[in-house]
Design a protein around this motif. Structure first.
Motif, PDB file in Angstrom:
ATOM      1  N   ASN A   1      48.206  44.229  49.735  1.00  0.00           N
ATOM      2  CA  ASN A   1      47.779  45.620  49.906  1.00  0.00           C
ATOM      3  C   ASN A   1      46.931  46.140  48.742  1.00  0.00           C
ATOM      4  O   ASN A   1      45.924  46.838  48.963  1.00  0.00           O
ATOM      5  CB  ASN A   1      48.984  46.529  50.122  1.00  0.00           C
ATOM      6  CG  ASN A   1      49.535  46.391  51.533  1.00  0.00           C
ATOM      7  OD1 ASN A   1      49.023  45.621  52.343  1.00  0.00           O
ATOM      8  ND2 ASN A   1      50.602  47.126  51.834  1.00  0.00           N
ATOM      9  N   PRO A   2      47.300  45.878  47.474  1.00  0.00           N
ATOM     10  CA  PRO A   2      46.455  46.373  46.369  1.00  0.00           C
ATOM     11  C   PRO A   2      45.022  45.850  46.445  1.00  0.00           C
ATOM     12  O   PRO A   2      44.068  46.593  46.182  1.00  0.00           O
ATOM     13  CB  PRO A   2      47.171  45.871  45.118  1.00  0.00           C
ATOM     14  CG  PRO A   2      48.589  45.711  45.545  1.00  0.00           C
ATOM     15  CD  PRO A   2      48.534  45.233  46.959  1.00  0.00           C
ATOM     16  N   ILE A   3      44.891  44.571  46.813  1.00  0.00           N
ATOM     17  CA  ILE A   3      43.535  44.009  46.927  1.00  0.00           C
ATOM     18  C   ILE A   3      42.787  44.659  48.079  1.00  0.00           C
ATOM     19  O   ILE A   3      41.611  45.026  47.964  1.00  0.00           O
ATOM     20  CB  ILE A   3      43.614  42.485  47.116  1.00  0.00           C
ATOM     21  CG1 ILE A   3      44.274  41.840  45.891  1.00  0.00           C
ATOM     22  CG2 ILE A   3      42.227  41.901  47.349  1.00  0.00           C
ATOM     23  CD1 ILE A   3      44.478  40.344  46.014  1.00  0.00           C
TER      24      ILE A   3
ATOM     25  N   MET B   1      41.768  54.647  40.574  1.00  0.00           N
ATOM     26  CA  MET B   1      41.965  53.249  40.975  1.00  0.00           C
ATOM     27  C   MET B   1      41.885  52.351  39.741  1.00  0.00           C
ATOM     28  O   MET B   1      41.131  52.633  38.804  1.00  0.00           O
ATOM     29  CB  MET B   1      40.913  52.839  41.999  1.00  0.00           C
ATOM     30  CG  MET B   1      41.139  51.468  42.603  1.00  0.00           C
ATOM     31  SD  MET B   1      39.904  51.080  43.856  1.00  0.00           S
ATOM     32  CE  MET B   1      40.314  52.321  45.069  1.00  0.00           C
ATOM     33  N   ASN B   2      42.631  51.268  39.755  1.00  0.00           N
ATOM     34  CA  ASN B   2      42.691  50.360  38.622  1.00  0.00           C
ATOM     35  C   ASN B   2      41.319  49.733  38.380  1.00  0.00           C
ATOM     36  O   ASN B   2      40.773  49.022  39.223  1.00  0.00           O
ATOM     37  CB  ASN B   2      43.732  49.264  38.911  1.00  0.00           C
ATOM     38  CG  ASN B   2      44.030  48.457  37.668  1.00  0.00           C
ATOM     39  OD1 ASN B   2      43.169  48.251  36.820  1.00  0.00           O
ATOM     40  ND2 ASN B   2      45.269  48.009  37.561  1.00  0.00           N
ATOM     41  N   ILE B   3      40.742  49.997  37.202  1.00  0.00           N
ATOM     42  CA  ILE B   3      39.396  49.521  36.893  1.00  0.00           C
ATOM     43  C   ILE B   3      39.359  48.005  36.808  1.00  0.00           C
ATOM     44  O   ILE B   3      38.361  47.366  37.182  1.00  0.00           O
ATOM     45  CB  ILE B   3      38.893  50.163  35.580  1.00  0.00           C
ATOM     46  CG1 ILE B   3      37.423  49.805  35.353  1.00  0.00           C
ATOM     47  CG2 ILE B   3      39.734  49.701  34.409  1.00  0.00           C
ATOM     48  CD1 ILE B   3      36.504  50.348  36.383  1.00  0.00           C
ATOM     49  N   MET B   4      40.470  47.388  36.351  1.00  0.00           N
ATOM     50  CA  MET B   4      40.482  45.935  36.265  1.00  0.00           C
ATOM     51  C   MET B   4      40.433  45.315  37.651  1.00  0.00           C
ATOM     52  O   MET B   4      39.766  44.299  37.877  1.00  0.00           O
ATOM     53  CB  MET B   4      41.736  45.470  35.517  1.00  0.00           C
ATOM     54  CG  MET B   4      41.698  45.769  34.026  1.00  0.00           C
ATOM     55  SD  MET B   4      43.075  45.013  33.145  1.00  0.00           S
ATOM     56  CE  MET B   4      44.449  45.934  33.854  1.00  0.00           C
ATOM     57  N   LEU B   5      41.112  45.964  38.614  1.00  0.00           N
ATOM     58  CA  LEU B   5      41.132  45.436  39.977  1.00  0.00           C
ATOM     59  C   LEU B   5      39.745  45.548  40.620  1.00  0.00           C
ATOM     60  O   LEU B   5      39.280  44.629  41.296  1.00  0.00           O
ATOM     61  CB  LEU B   5      42.170  46.189  40.808  1.00  0.00           C
ATOM     62  CG  LEU B   5      42.585  45.543  42.140  1.00  0.00           C
ATOM     63  CD1 LEU B   5      43.078  44.121  41.905  1.00  0.00           C
ATOM     64  CD2 LEU B   5      43.657  46.383  42.808  1.00  0.00           C
ATOM     65  N   ILE B   6      39.099  46.697  40.378  1.00  0.00           N
ATOM     66  CA  ILE B   6      37.744  46.869  40.928  1.00  0.00           C
ATOM     67  C   ILE B   6      36.790  45.849  40.316  1.00  0.00           C
ATOM     68  O   ILE B   6      35.957  45.249  41.015  1.00  0.00           O
ATOM     69  CB  ILE B   6      37.251  48.306  40.674  1.00  0.00           C
ATOM     70  CG1 ILE B   6      38.084  49.302  41.460  1.00  0.00           C
ATOM     71  CG2 ILE B   6      35.777  48.434  41.027  1.00  0.00           C
ATOM     72  CD1 ILE B   6      37.676  50.743  41.242  1.00  0.00           C
ATOM     73  N   THR B   7      36.923  45.634  38.996  1.00  0.00           N
ATOM     74  CA  THR B   7      36.066  44.648  38.337  1.00  0.00           C
ATOM     75  C   THR B   7      36.290  43.257  38.909  1.00  0.00           C
ATOM     76  O   THR B   7      35.334  42.495  39.138  1.00  0.00           O
ATOM     77  CB  THR B   7      36.341  44.639  36.827  1.00  0.00           C
ATOM     78  OG1 THR B   7      36.135  45.954  36.302  1.00  0.00           O
ATOM     79  CG2 THR B   7      35.426  43.652  36.118  1.00  0.00           C
ATOM     80  N   ALA B   8      37.567  42.927  39.170  1.00  0.00           N
ATOM     81  CA  ALA B   8      37.880  41.619  39.739  1.00  0.00           C
ATOM     82  C   ALA B   8      37.278  41.476  41.139  1.00  0.00           C
ATOM     83  O   ALA B   8      36.762  40.410  41.505  1.00  0.00           O
ATOM     84  CB  ALA B   8      39.391  41.422  39.791  1.00  0.00           C
ATOM     85  N   VAL B   9      37.337  42.570  41.929  1.00  0.00           N
ATOM     86  CA  VAL B   9      36.772  42.520  43.283  1.00  0.00           C
ATOM     87  C   VAL B   9      35.262  42.310  43.235  1.00  0.00           C
ATOM     88  O   VAL B   9      34.697  41.488  43.967  1.00  0.00           O
ATOM     89  CB  VAL B   9      37.128  43.807  44.060  1.00  0.00           C
ATOM     90  CG1 VAL B   9      36.348  43.865  45.365  1.00  0.00           C
ATOM     91  CG2 VAL B   9      38.623  43.863  44.327  1.00  0.00           C
ATOM     92  N   ILE B  10      34.585  43.050  42.355  1.00  0.00           N
ATOM     93  CA  ILE B  10      33.127  42.923  42.251  1.00  0.00           C
ATOM     94  C   ILE B  10      32.747  41.522  41.768  1.00  0.00           C
ATOM     95  O   ILE B  10      31.791  40.899  42.267  1.00  0.00           O
ATOM     96  CB  ILE B  10      32.563  44.002  41.314  1.00  0.00           C
ATOM     97  CG1 ILE B  10      32.779  45.388  41.941  1.00  0.00           C
ATOM     98  CG2 ILE B  10      31.087  43.765  41.037  1.00  0.00           C
ATOM     99  CD1 ILE B  10      32.352  46.539  41.070  1.00  0.00           C
ATOM    100  N   ALA B  11      33.508  41.002  40.786  1.00  0.00           N
ATOM    101  CA  ALA B  11      33.230  39.642  40.318  1.00  0.00           C
ATOM    102  C   ALA B  11      33.431  38.632  41.438  1.00  0.00           C
ATOM    103  O   ALA B  11      32.669  37.663  41.565  1.00  0.00           O
ATOM    104  CB  ALA B  11      34.122  39.316  39.130  1.00  0.00           C
ATOM    105  N   SER B  12      34.458  38.868  42.267  1.00  0.00           N
ATOM    106  CA  SER B  12      34.690  37.978  43.403  1.00  0.00           C
ATOM    107  C   SER B  12      33.540  38.041  44.401  1.00  0.00           C
ATOM    108  O   SER B  12      33.189  37.030  45.032  1.00  0.00           O
ATOM    109  CB  SER B  12      36.003  38.351  44.083  1.00  0.00           C
ATOM    110  OG  SER B  12      37.090  38.245  43.187  1.00  0.00           O
TER     111      SER B  12
ATOM    112  N   LEU C   1      38.612  48.358  50.186  1.00  0.00           N
ATOM    113  CA  LEU C   1      38.242  49.518  50.998  1.00  0.00           C
ATOM    114  C   LEU C   1      37.963  50.746  50.143  1.00  0.00           C
ATOM    115  O   LEU C   1      37.282  51.681  50.604  1.00  0.00           O
ATOM    116  CB  LEU C   1      39.352  49.836  51.991  1.00  0.00           C
ATOM    117  CG  LEU C   1      39.636  48.735  53.033  1.00  0.00           C
ATOM    118  CD1 LEU C   1      40.794  49.135  53.931  1.00  0.00           C
ATOM    119  CD2 LEU C   1      38.382  48.460  53.856  1.00  0.00           C
ATOM    120  N   GLY C   2      38.437  50.747  48.920  1.00  0.00           N
ATOM    121  CA  GLY C   2      38.207  51.886  48.048  1.00  0.00           C
ATOM    122  C   GLY C   2      36.997  51.749  47.151  1.00  0.00           C
ATOM    123  O   GLY C   2      36.776  52.592  46.280  1.00  0.00           O
ATOM    124  N   LEU C   3      36.230  50.664  47.337  1.00  0.00           N
ATOM    125  CA  LEU C   3      35.013  50.532  46.539  1.00  0.00           C
ATOM    126  C   LEU C   3      34.094  51.730  46.777  1.00  0.00           C
ATOM    127  O   LEU C   3      33.984  52.222  47.902  1.00  0.00           O
ATOM    128  CB  LEU C   3      34.268  49.245  46.915  1.00  0.00           C
ATOM    129  CG  LEU C   3      34.899  47.925  46.433  1.00  0.00           C
ATOM    130  CD1 LEU C   3      34.154  46.739  47.021  1.00  0.00           C
ATOM    131  CD2 LEU C   3      34.888  47.840  44.905  1.00  0.00           C
TER     132      LEU C   3
END
Length: 841
Positions: free
Chosen positions: A59-61, A1-12, A66-68
């Motif tokens: 969908n990516p978000i 999974m895209n690490i930048m996307l996961i980081t953005a989700v956690i920051a959010s 859901l993939g956290l």
């Protein structure tokens, strides 16, 4: 999974956490309820956007959400140790000890009863194996403190109620997770009907093993941190490592409860940390842990709530009935403890009274939260648990948690108001009105001075003064209409305020390093006892606590017994040195309290109350001075060493202040300041070391300490040593009573005594004697003699004393001096005694 996307989700998610707190305050709902609702909405929205045909842009978000990597291990090994450890660090253990019985009953007995009640109810209402039913009972038996305590702290609810629930929630996590691990093992092993004997046999091993591991780990960590005295970040780093290592070590290495280990480690550091670490380090450590716990608590709630929509996807109609069974069984089990067992324990005088409104609030405040969801998630992830059991566990735990959050959590504030727990007591209400009136009067005087200094426009000043006067008149009228406070209550409130200021003064002196950390902890404990004594017993309770603060405890008696019977003097020496330093610290603190009485308490409670507090304070000062005088007489050289050490530490503190002021004024640069402070810290480290006290003296050495016996040959000393009898007495013990027959002379080898006769008092210390006058005058004892410190006395009977007097001119000289002090003719006294001796020769 895209690490930048996961980081953005956690920051959010951190943005959500930041917004949830002010939103909860605006909506007047528990913070955890808001987090749960937001988490469920995010989880449901992610599922919706993945399954809808409306758009694929999100969908990516949704997949990232859901993939956290939300697994039970993340909750149990990352977030839970943080929450447990911080809660124990922030607990006021001394206050909670007052309610340790109801806290333990709710934390342990209530958990076991809820586990069994829910388990047997589900076994009756469903086809699940008994082990699975008990597993569900253990999962739903733990309460979440964050929602309830946040509500209680936001209103004027009694703090005792918050302490009981906070203590219960902290400890019942440990009990519930221990039971969870036990029954989870049964389910995975396929034991469908475990016996209570199987469970109870393993339960103590989990508890004891975790407690021992936590204690050892915390003691080792505190020792390491105390050696990093000049490296605060290293000390805090060690504290951060402690809960995780002890949790994993207890679980994986010794098979004990990691939760118990973390709780024990936190309690141990709570008790020993403030004595071994500097005040600033301890305060900064607490701030770091508060922030870590805030993030961990919020993340565990919001991440667990993300899973709720998935856990409820397969819900069936019969599951709703089972959720109802769990709700009824859990609430009933808790009610049985609160309204059945606790009143019984109170009637048997085994527990303090917990009022009915308190018990009702505790019943309705038993909210479940993230720990329950995390335990349920652990079951659903296991490959060794049957699929149907995993499905039912997830649904029942989630459904029950939602009921407590959305029904009990949203109505808890109303229930507290309905019970009247948000209102101040009559005495506090009257006090609050008077406080407002006094404060407004002070503010008006300050405003008048300010307007004169700034030469403001007279019309503006007059207008604002009129408005302010109306407020002041309203406050005064409310005070008069509400009734005055009784003098007895004023005294109680004044004593509580005085003890509270004493506690604050101790903290100030500790920050200044005038008082050592070791002694500050003891003085703080005494101040807490004074507060509790005043709260519970008014003036009498305060005086009892004050007497206890200078009294010799059981430890001294044990130390004296060890020295007397086993010749082990180290424990008694350490306790005596501690007492010396403690009394010096108490005297320093008490000197500062008179000004507080005149400056603050007199204005609020009146002159009569202030005068009474001055009198009580003077008695405490006298008691401390008496105790110090006893120790000075006992160990004069050691008292001088301690006072010199105190002066050196005070001088170093003042020197440090001067260097800091020069640095702030720009008179010296950073390089010079750093160099000077390094040298100063070395001097301070040397001054922190307390001088040693040696009290291990044998009988012959004791005899040789007396100036009366100087010059005696060894044979005579040995003969005298056989004649003298050694007697040990504790402080406060009566040695000789008035009108007792004159039978012995007492030589004070160590310690101090007080002689009282005809309204006069004399004090005698080491190397002095008493009792000789009654023997020489052949009259009954007229003085009462009492020990004012643990003392070692050498006792000589009257006949041997007369023979010794005839042979030793030095003793005759001492008798003459003592007789002259008491206005007795010394020559006639000695001559009268020598005559029969010569005739006998």
């Amino acid at each position: 999974m895209n690490i930048m996307l996961i980081t953005a989700v956690i920051a959010s998610l951190f943005l959500v956490i930041g917004a949830a707190e002010p939103l909860a305050a605006r909506l007047r709902l528990p913070y955890s309820v808001i987090l749960a609702l937001v988490g469920m909405l995010i989880g449901a929205g992610a599922i919706f956007f993945l399954r809808t045909d409306l758009t694929d842009a999100l969908n990516p978000i949704a997949e990232a959400i859901l993939g956290l990597p939300i697994r039970s291990n993340v909750f149990l090994y990352v977030f839970l140790p943080t929450l447990l450890f911080q809660a124990t660090l922030g607990m006021n253990l001394r206050r909670m000890l007052d309610d340790w019985v109801p806290i333990l009953v709710l934390a342990v007995v209530a958990v076991v009863v809820a586990t069994l009640g829910v388990g047997y109810s589900l076994a009756w209402a469903s086809t699940l194996p008994l082990a699975a039913c008990f597993l569900i009972g253990a999962i739903v038996s733990t309460t979440d403190p964050s929602a309830v305590v946040s509500i209680f702290r936001s209103i004027s609810a009694p703090r005792r109620l918050a302490r009981i629930i906070e203590g219960e929630s902290l400890l019942n996590d440990a009990a519930a997770i221990a039971l969870f691990g036990l029954f989870m093992g049964f389910v995975m092993l396929g034991v469908s009907d475990p016996t209570l004997t199987d469970a109870l046999r393993q339960f103590p091993l989990l508890i004891a093993g975790g407690a021992i591991a936590g204690w050892f780990a915390a003691r080792a960590s505190v020792w390491i941190m105390s050696n990093f005295v000049h490296h605060e970040r290293a000390q805090i780093s060690v504290s951060v490592a402690l809960p995780y290592l002890v949790y994993i070590g207890a679980e994986q290495l010794i098979g004990a409860s990691g939760v118990i280990a973390v709780v024990t480690a936190g309690l141990t550091m709570n008790l020993s940390g403030p004595r071994r670490l500097s005040p600033q380090t301890w305060a900064n450590l607490g701030e770091v842990w508060d922030l870590l716990a805030h993030w961990a608590g919020a993340l565990i709630f919001i991440l667990a709530a993300l899973l709720i929509p998935r856990l409820l996807e397969e819900v069936r109609s019969e599951d709703v009935i089972l959720v109802g069974v769990v709700i009824v069984a859990a609430v009933t089990a808790r009610a049985v403890i609160l309204f059945g067992l606790l009143p019984l324990l109170t009637a048997l005088r085994l527990s303090p009274v917990v009022e009915r409104p308190y018990r009702t609030a505790i019943l309705w405040g038993g909210l479940r939260g993230a720990v329950t969801l995390a335990l349920a998630l652990a079951v659903t992830e296991s490959t060794r648990v049957p699929i149907e059991v995993k499905r039912v566990v997830g649904i029942l735990a989630t459904g029950f948690t939602l009921f407590t959050l959305l029904v009990q959590g949203t109505t808890l504030r109303a229930v507290i108001r309905w019970l009247g727990l948000d209102r101040l007591s009559p005495i506090d209400e009257a006090l609050s009105r008077q406080v407002v009136a006094v404060a407004l009067q002070t503010v008006r005087e300050d405003v008048e001075r300010t307007t004169e200094n700034y030469e403001l426009t007279r019309e503006i000043v007059r207008s604002e003064a009129k408005h302010f006067a109306e407020r002041l008149d309203s406050a005064v009228q409310a005070t008069e209409d509400g009734g005055d406070i009784l003098d007895r209550d004023r005294i109680t409130l004044g004593l509580i305020a005085l003890a509270g200021h004493e506690r604050d003064t101790v903290l100030d002196r500790m920050r200044e390093r005038t008082i050592s950390q070791r002694m500050a902890e003891q003085v703080l404990s005494d101040a807490d006892r004074l507060i509790e004594g005043a709260r519970s017993g008014g003036r009498n309770g305060y005086q009892r606590a004050a007497r206890q603060s200078v009294a010799y405890g059981q430890g001294f008696k044990i130390g004296v017994a060890l020295q007397r019977r086993l010749h082990l003097s180290a424990p008694l020496a350490r306790m005596t040195a501690d007492r010396f330093e403690l009394l010096l610290s108490q005297r320093l603190i008490l000197r500062d309290l008179d000004a507080f009485i005149d400056r603050r308490i007199r204005r609020l409670h009146g002159r009569r109350v202030a005068d009474l507090l001055h009198d009580l304070l003077a008695r405490r000062v006298e008691a401390v001075e008496t105790a110090l005088e006893g120790l000075r007489l006992q160990y004069p050289g050691y008292a001088e060493k301690l006072e010199r050490r105190f002066i050196r530490r005070t001088a170093l503190r003042l020197e440090e202040r001067e260097y800091t002021n020069m640095r702030e004024d720009g008179l010296i640069g950073a390089e010079v300041y750093t160099s000077i402070m390094q040298r100063l810290n070395m001097q301070r480290a040397a001054s922190e070391k307390r001088p040693s006290l040696d009290i291990a003296i044998q009988r012959l050495e004791l005899i040789q300490r007396f100036p009366l016996f100087v010059g005696m040959d060894d044979a005579a000393l040995k003969q005298l040593g056989r004649a003298l009898k050694t007697v040990y007495v504790n402080s406060g013990e009566l040695i000789v009573g008035k009108d007792d027959p004159a039978q012995s002379v007492y030589f004070i080898a160590s310690g101090a005594v007080e002689l009282e006769s005809a309204g006069q008092t004399w004090r005698r210390g080491g190397g002095e004697m008493f009792g000789q006058m009654a023997i020489l005058t052949k009259k009954a004892v007229r003085a009462q003699v009492r020990a004012i410190a643990p003392s070692t006395l050498l006792v000589l009977d009257a006949e041997r004393f007369r023979r010794l007097l005839a042979r030793r001119p030095a003793i005759q000289q001492a008798i003459r001096a003592s007789a002259k002090e008491r206005n007795i003719d010394p020559e006639a006294l000695i001559a009268d005694e020598q005559q029969p001796s010569k005739q006998s020769e």
